[in-house]
Scaffold this active site. Structure first.
Site, PDB file in Angstrom:
ATOM      1  N   GLN A  77      36.305  46.953  47.800  1.00  0.00           N
ATOM      2  CA  GLN A  77      36.050  45.748  46.955  1.00  0.00           C
ATOM      3  C   GLN A  77      35.020  45.130  47.230  1.00  0.00           C
ATOM      4  O   GLN A  77      35.036  43.862  47.093  1.00  0.00           O
ATOM      5  CB  GLN A  77      37.453  45.205  46.898  1.00  0.00           C
ATOM      6  CG  GLN A  77      38.585  45.940  46.299  1.00  0.00           C
ATOM      7  CD  GLN A  77      38.220  46.101  44.735  1.00  0.00           C
ATOM      8  OE1 GLN A  77      37.799  45.320  44.230  1.00  0.00           O
ATOM      9  NE2 GLN A  77      38.813  47.077  44.067  1.00  0.00           N
ATOM     10  N   SER A  78      33.952  45.404  47.863  1.00  0.00           N
ATOM     11  CA  SER A  78      32.890  44.662  48.396  1.00  0.00           C
ATOM     12  C   SER A  78      32.178  43.693  46.981  1.00  0.00           C
ATOM     13  O   SER A  78      31.694  44.396  46.286  1.00  0.00           O
ATOM     14  CB  SER A  78      31.758  45.590  48.875  1.00  0.00           C
ATOM     15  OG  SER A  78      30.578  44.667  48.989  1.00  0.00           O
ATOM     16  N   ASN A  79      32.367  42.432  47.275  1.00  0.00           N
ATOM     17  CA  ASN A  79      31.674  41.796  46.340  1.00  0.00           C
ATOM     18  C   ASN A  79      30.214  41.782  46.316  1.00  0.00           C
ATOM     19  O   ASN A  79      29.279  41.804  45.525  1.00  0.00           O
ATOM     20  CB  ASN A  79      31.990  40.367  46.557  1.00  0.00           C
ATOM     21  CG  ASN A  79      33.569  39.918  46.217  1.00  0.00           C
ATOM     22  OD1 ASN A  79      33.847  40.140  45.291  1.00  0.00           O
ATOM     23  ND2 ASN A  79      34.156  39.637  47.528  1.00  0.00           N
ATOM     24  N   ALA A  81      28.695  44.474  47.207  1.00  0.00           N
ATOM     25  CA  ALA A  81      28.031  45.561  46.629  1.00  0.00           C
ATOM     26  C   ALA A  81      27.805  45.517  44.991  1.00  0.00           C
ATOM     27  O   ALA A  81      26.797  45.816  44.513  1.00  0.00           O
ATOM     28  CB  ALA A  81      28.755  46.783  47.020  1.00  0.00           C
TER      29      ALA A  81
END
Ligand SMILES: Cc1ncc(COP(=O)(O)O)c(C=O)c1O
Length: 339
Positions: A77-79, A81
Site C-alpha cells: 500500500q505504498s503511497n 509508489a
C-alpha cells in the site's frame, strides 16, 4: 542567506502551497489550545501526500539525466509508489514498481491506482524487507539497462538527502503561513525523509519549533540514526552548516504494532478526525500519528498551551484496502422498497 536551497532544481508536480487549516473541534477533544492541520494530503498526484514534495526534486534529476524508466519500491500500500507512478506518467516516463508484503488476491487502494497508471509490478510475496526490495530493484535496473533503457532508481520512500529537501522547503512554506512563533509540529516517520527535512527546515525557517515524530515502523534508535544521516546529506546539498550532534531528534515508537497493521487507537483517531473535522486519515500512517498526538497530550509530553501543527502526510487511498476493518462500522438500515 546561509543556504543555497533555492539553487537546487525542481520540477513542478505538487499543488503548493497546501492549506493550513484550524481544527477547533478536534483541538477541544484532545484538550489543545490550538490545533492546525497542514493539508499535505492535498498535494495532488492521484490522492495526495508528502511524497509529492520529495518527487519534485527527484524528477528534476531524472528528467535532466534523460532517464526513460523509473524504478521504485515499497509495501503493497505504498503511497510513495503510487505517487511516483502518477508523477512518472505526468512527465511521460515509464514506471516499474517492486512491492512487498502480505500476499493479495485483488488489487485495492494504492495498488489498484498503480494498475490505472500501467505500472509493471514485481511482488515479493510475504516479504517487505528493505534490503530485499532494494536488491530486486537493482536486478531489474540491470535488466532494463541491458535492453538499452536508461533506468533511474528512487530509493524506498524517496528518503534521500535530495528528496528530503522537499520538507525543508515545506517548512519555509509553513513559516509563511504560521509565522515563527513557538509551535509543536507532529508527523509520521517511516523511511525518515519527511522528518529529516522538517527538522532541518525548522532549524532554518522556524527556529522556535519543536518537531515530534511518530514512528509507523521503526524503533527510536534506528529512526535517530537514519534521520541524522539524511539531515546531514540534505544540509550538505544546500551548503548549510549544521552539527548533526546539536540537533535534538524527538520521536516515539509506541503507536504501531507492525508496519501496515491497523491499531485500535489509530482507528479511533481516524473516526474522531473524520467526525469532528471532515478530514480523512489513514490506518497505516496518519491515524497512528493522531493517536500519538492524543496520547502525548494526555501525558503532558505535548504542551497543550502551545499550538500544534499536525502534518497531514496523506495516505487516503489506503482506506480503500481496509474495508473489512473499517466498513463494519457502517450505520445503515436497509429498506427493501415495495412501491
Ligand atoms: C501517508 C504517509 N505519511 C507518512 C509517511 C512517512 O514518510 P517518510 O517515509 O518520509 O518517513 C509516509 C511514507 O510512505 C506516508 O505515505
Amino acid at each position: 542567506m546561509d543556504h543555497s536551497l533555492n539553487k537546487i532544481p525542481t520540477i513542478k508536480l505538487a499543488n503548493l502551497p497546501t492549506p493550513l487549516e484550524e481544527a477547533p473541534r478536534l483541538a477541544d477533544k484532545i484538550d489543545l489550545s490550538k490545533l492546525f492541520i497542514k493539508r499535505d494530503d492535498l498535494t495532488g498526484l492521484a490522492g495526495g501526500g508528502n511524497k509529492a514534495r520529495k518527487l519534485e526534486y527527484d524528477f528534476a534529476e531524472i528528467i535532466d539525466g534523460g532517464h526513460d524508466v523509473i524504478i521504485t519500491a515499497g509495501g503493497i500500500q505504498s503511497n510513495h509508489a503510487r505517487m511516483t507512478a502518477s508523477a512518472a506518467r505526468k512527465l511521460g516516463v515509464d514506471v516499474k514498481l517492486v512491492l512487498g508484503g502480505p500476499d493479495f488476491e485483488i488489487p485495492k487502494g494504492n495498488l489498484l491506482l498503480n494498475v490505472m497508471f500501467g505500472a509493471e509490478v514485481r511482488y515479493l510475496v510475504d516479504d517487505d524487507a528493505n534490503d530485499h526490495l532494494t536488491l530486486e530493484m537493482e536486478k531489474w535496473a540491470d535488466e532494463l539497462s541491458g535492453k538499452g533503457q536508461k533506468p533511474f532508481i528512487i530509493p524506498i520512500g524517496g528518503s534521500t538527502g535530495l528528496g528530503a529537501l522537499g520538507y525543508v522547503m515545506a517548512m519555509n512554506e509553513l513559516a509563511e503561513q504560521f509565522g515563527k512563533d513557538k509551535v509543536q509540529i507532529i508527523m509520521g516517520v517511516g523511511s525518515c525523509g519527511t522528518f529529516a527535512g522538517a527538522i532541518l527546515g525548522t532549524k532554518i525557517f522556524m527556529p522556535k519549533a519543536r518537531v515530534i515524530g511518530i514512528s509507523v515502523s521503526r524503533k527510536v534508535k534506528d529512526i535517530k540514526k537514519r534521520t541524522a544521516e539524511i539531515i546531514y546529506e540534505s544540509a550538505k546539498l544546500i551548503e548549510y552548516k549544521i552539527n548533526v550532534d546539536d540537533l535534538s531528534i524527538e520521536c516515539y515508537d509506541d503507536y504501531f504494532t507492525e508496519y501496515g497493521m491497523i491499531t485500535e487507537e489509530g482507528e479511533k483517531a481516524i473516526y474522531d478526525c473524520a467526525n469532528l473535522e471532515g478530514i480523512l486519515l489513514d490506518p497505516i500512517y496518519t491515524g497512528k500519528v493522531m493517536a500519538g498526538l492524543m496520547d502525548l497530550t494526555r501525558k503532558s509530553i505535548i504542551d497543550k498551551n502551545i499550538p500544534v501543527i499536525f502534518i497531514h502526510t496523506g495516505g487516503m487511498p489506503i482506506i480503500f484496502s481496509f474495508e473489512s476493518e473499517l466498513g463494519n462500522k457502517l450505520n445503515c438500515t436497509k429498506i427493501y422498497p415495495k412501491f
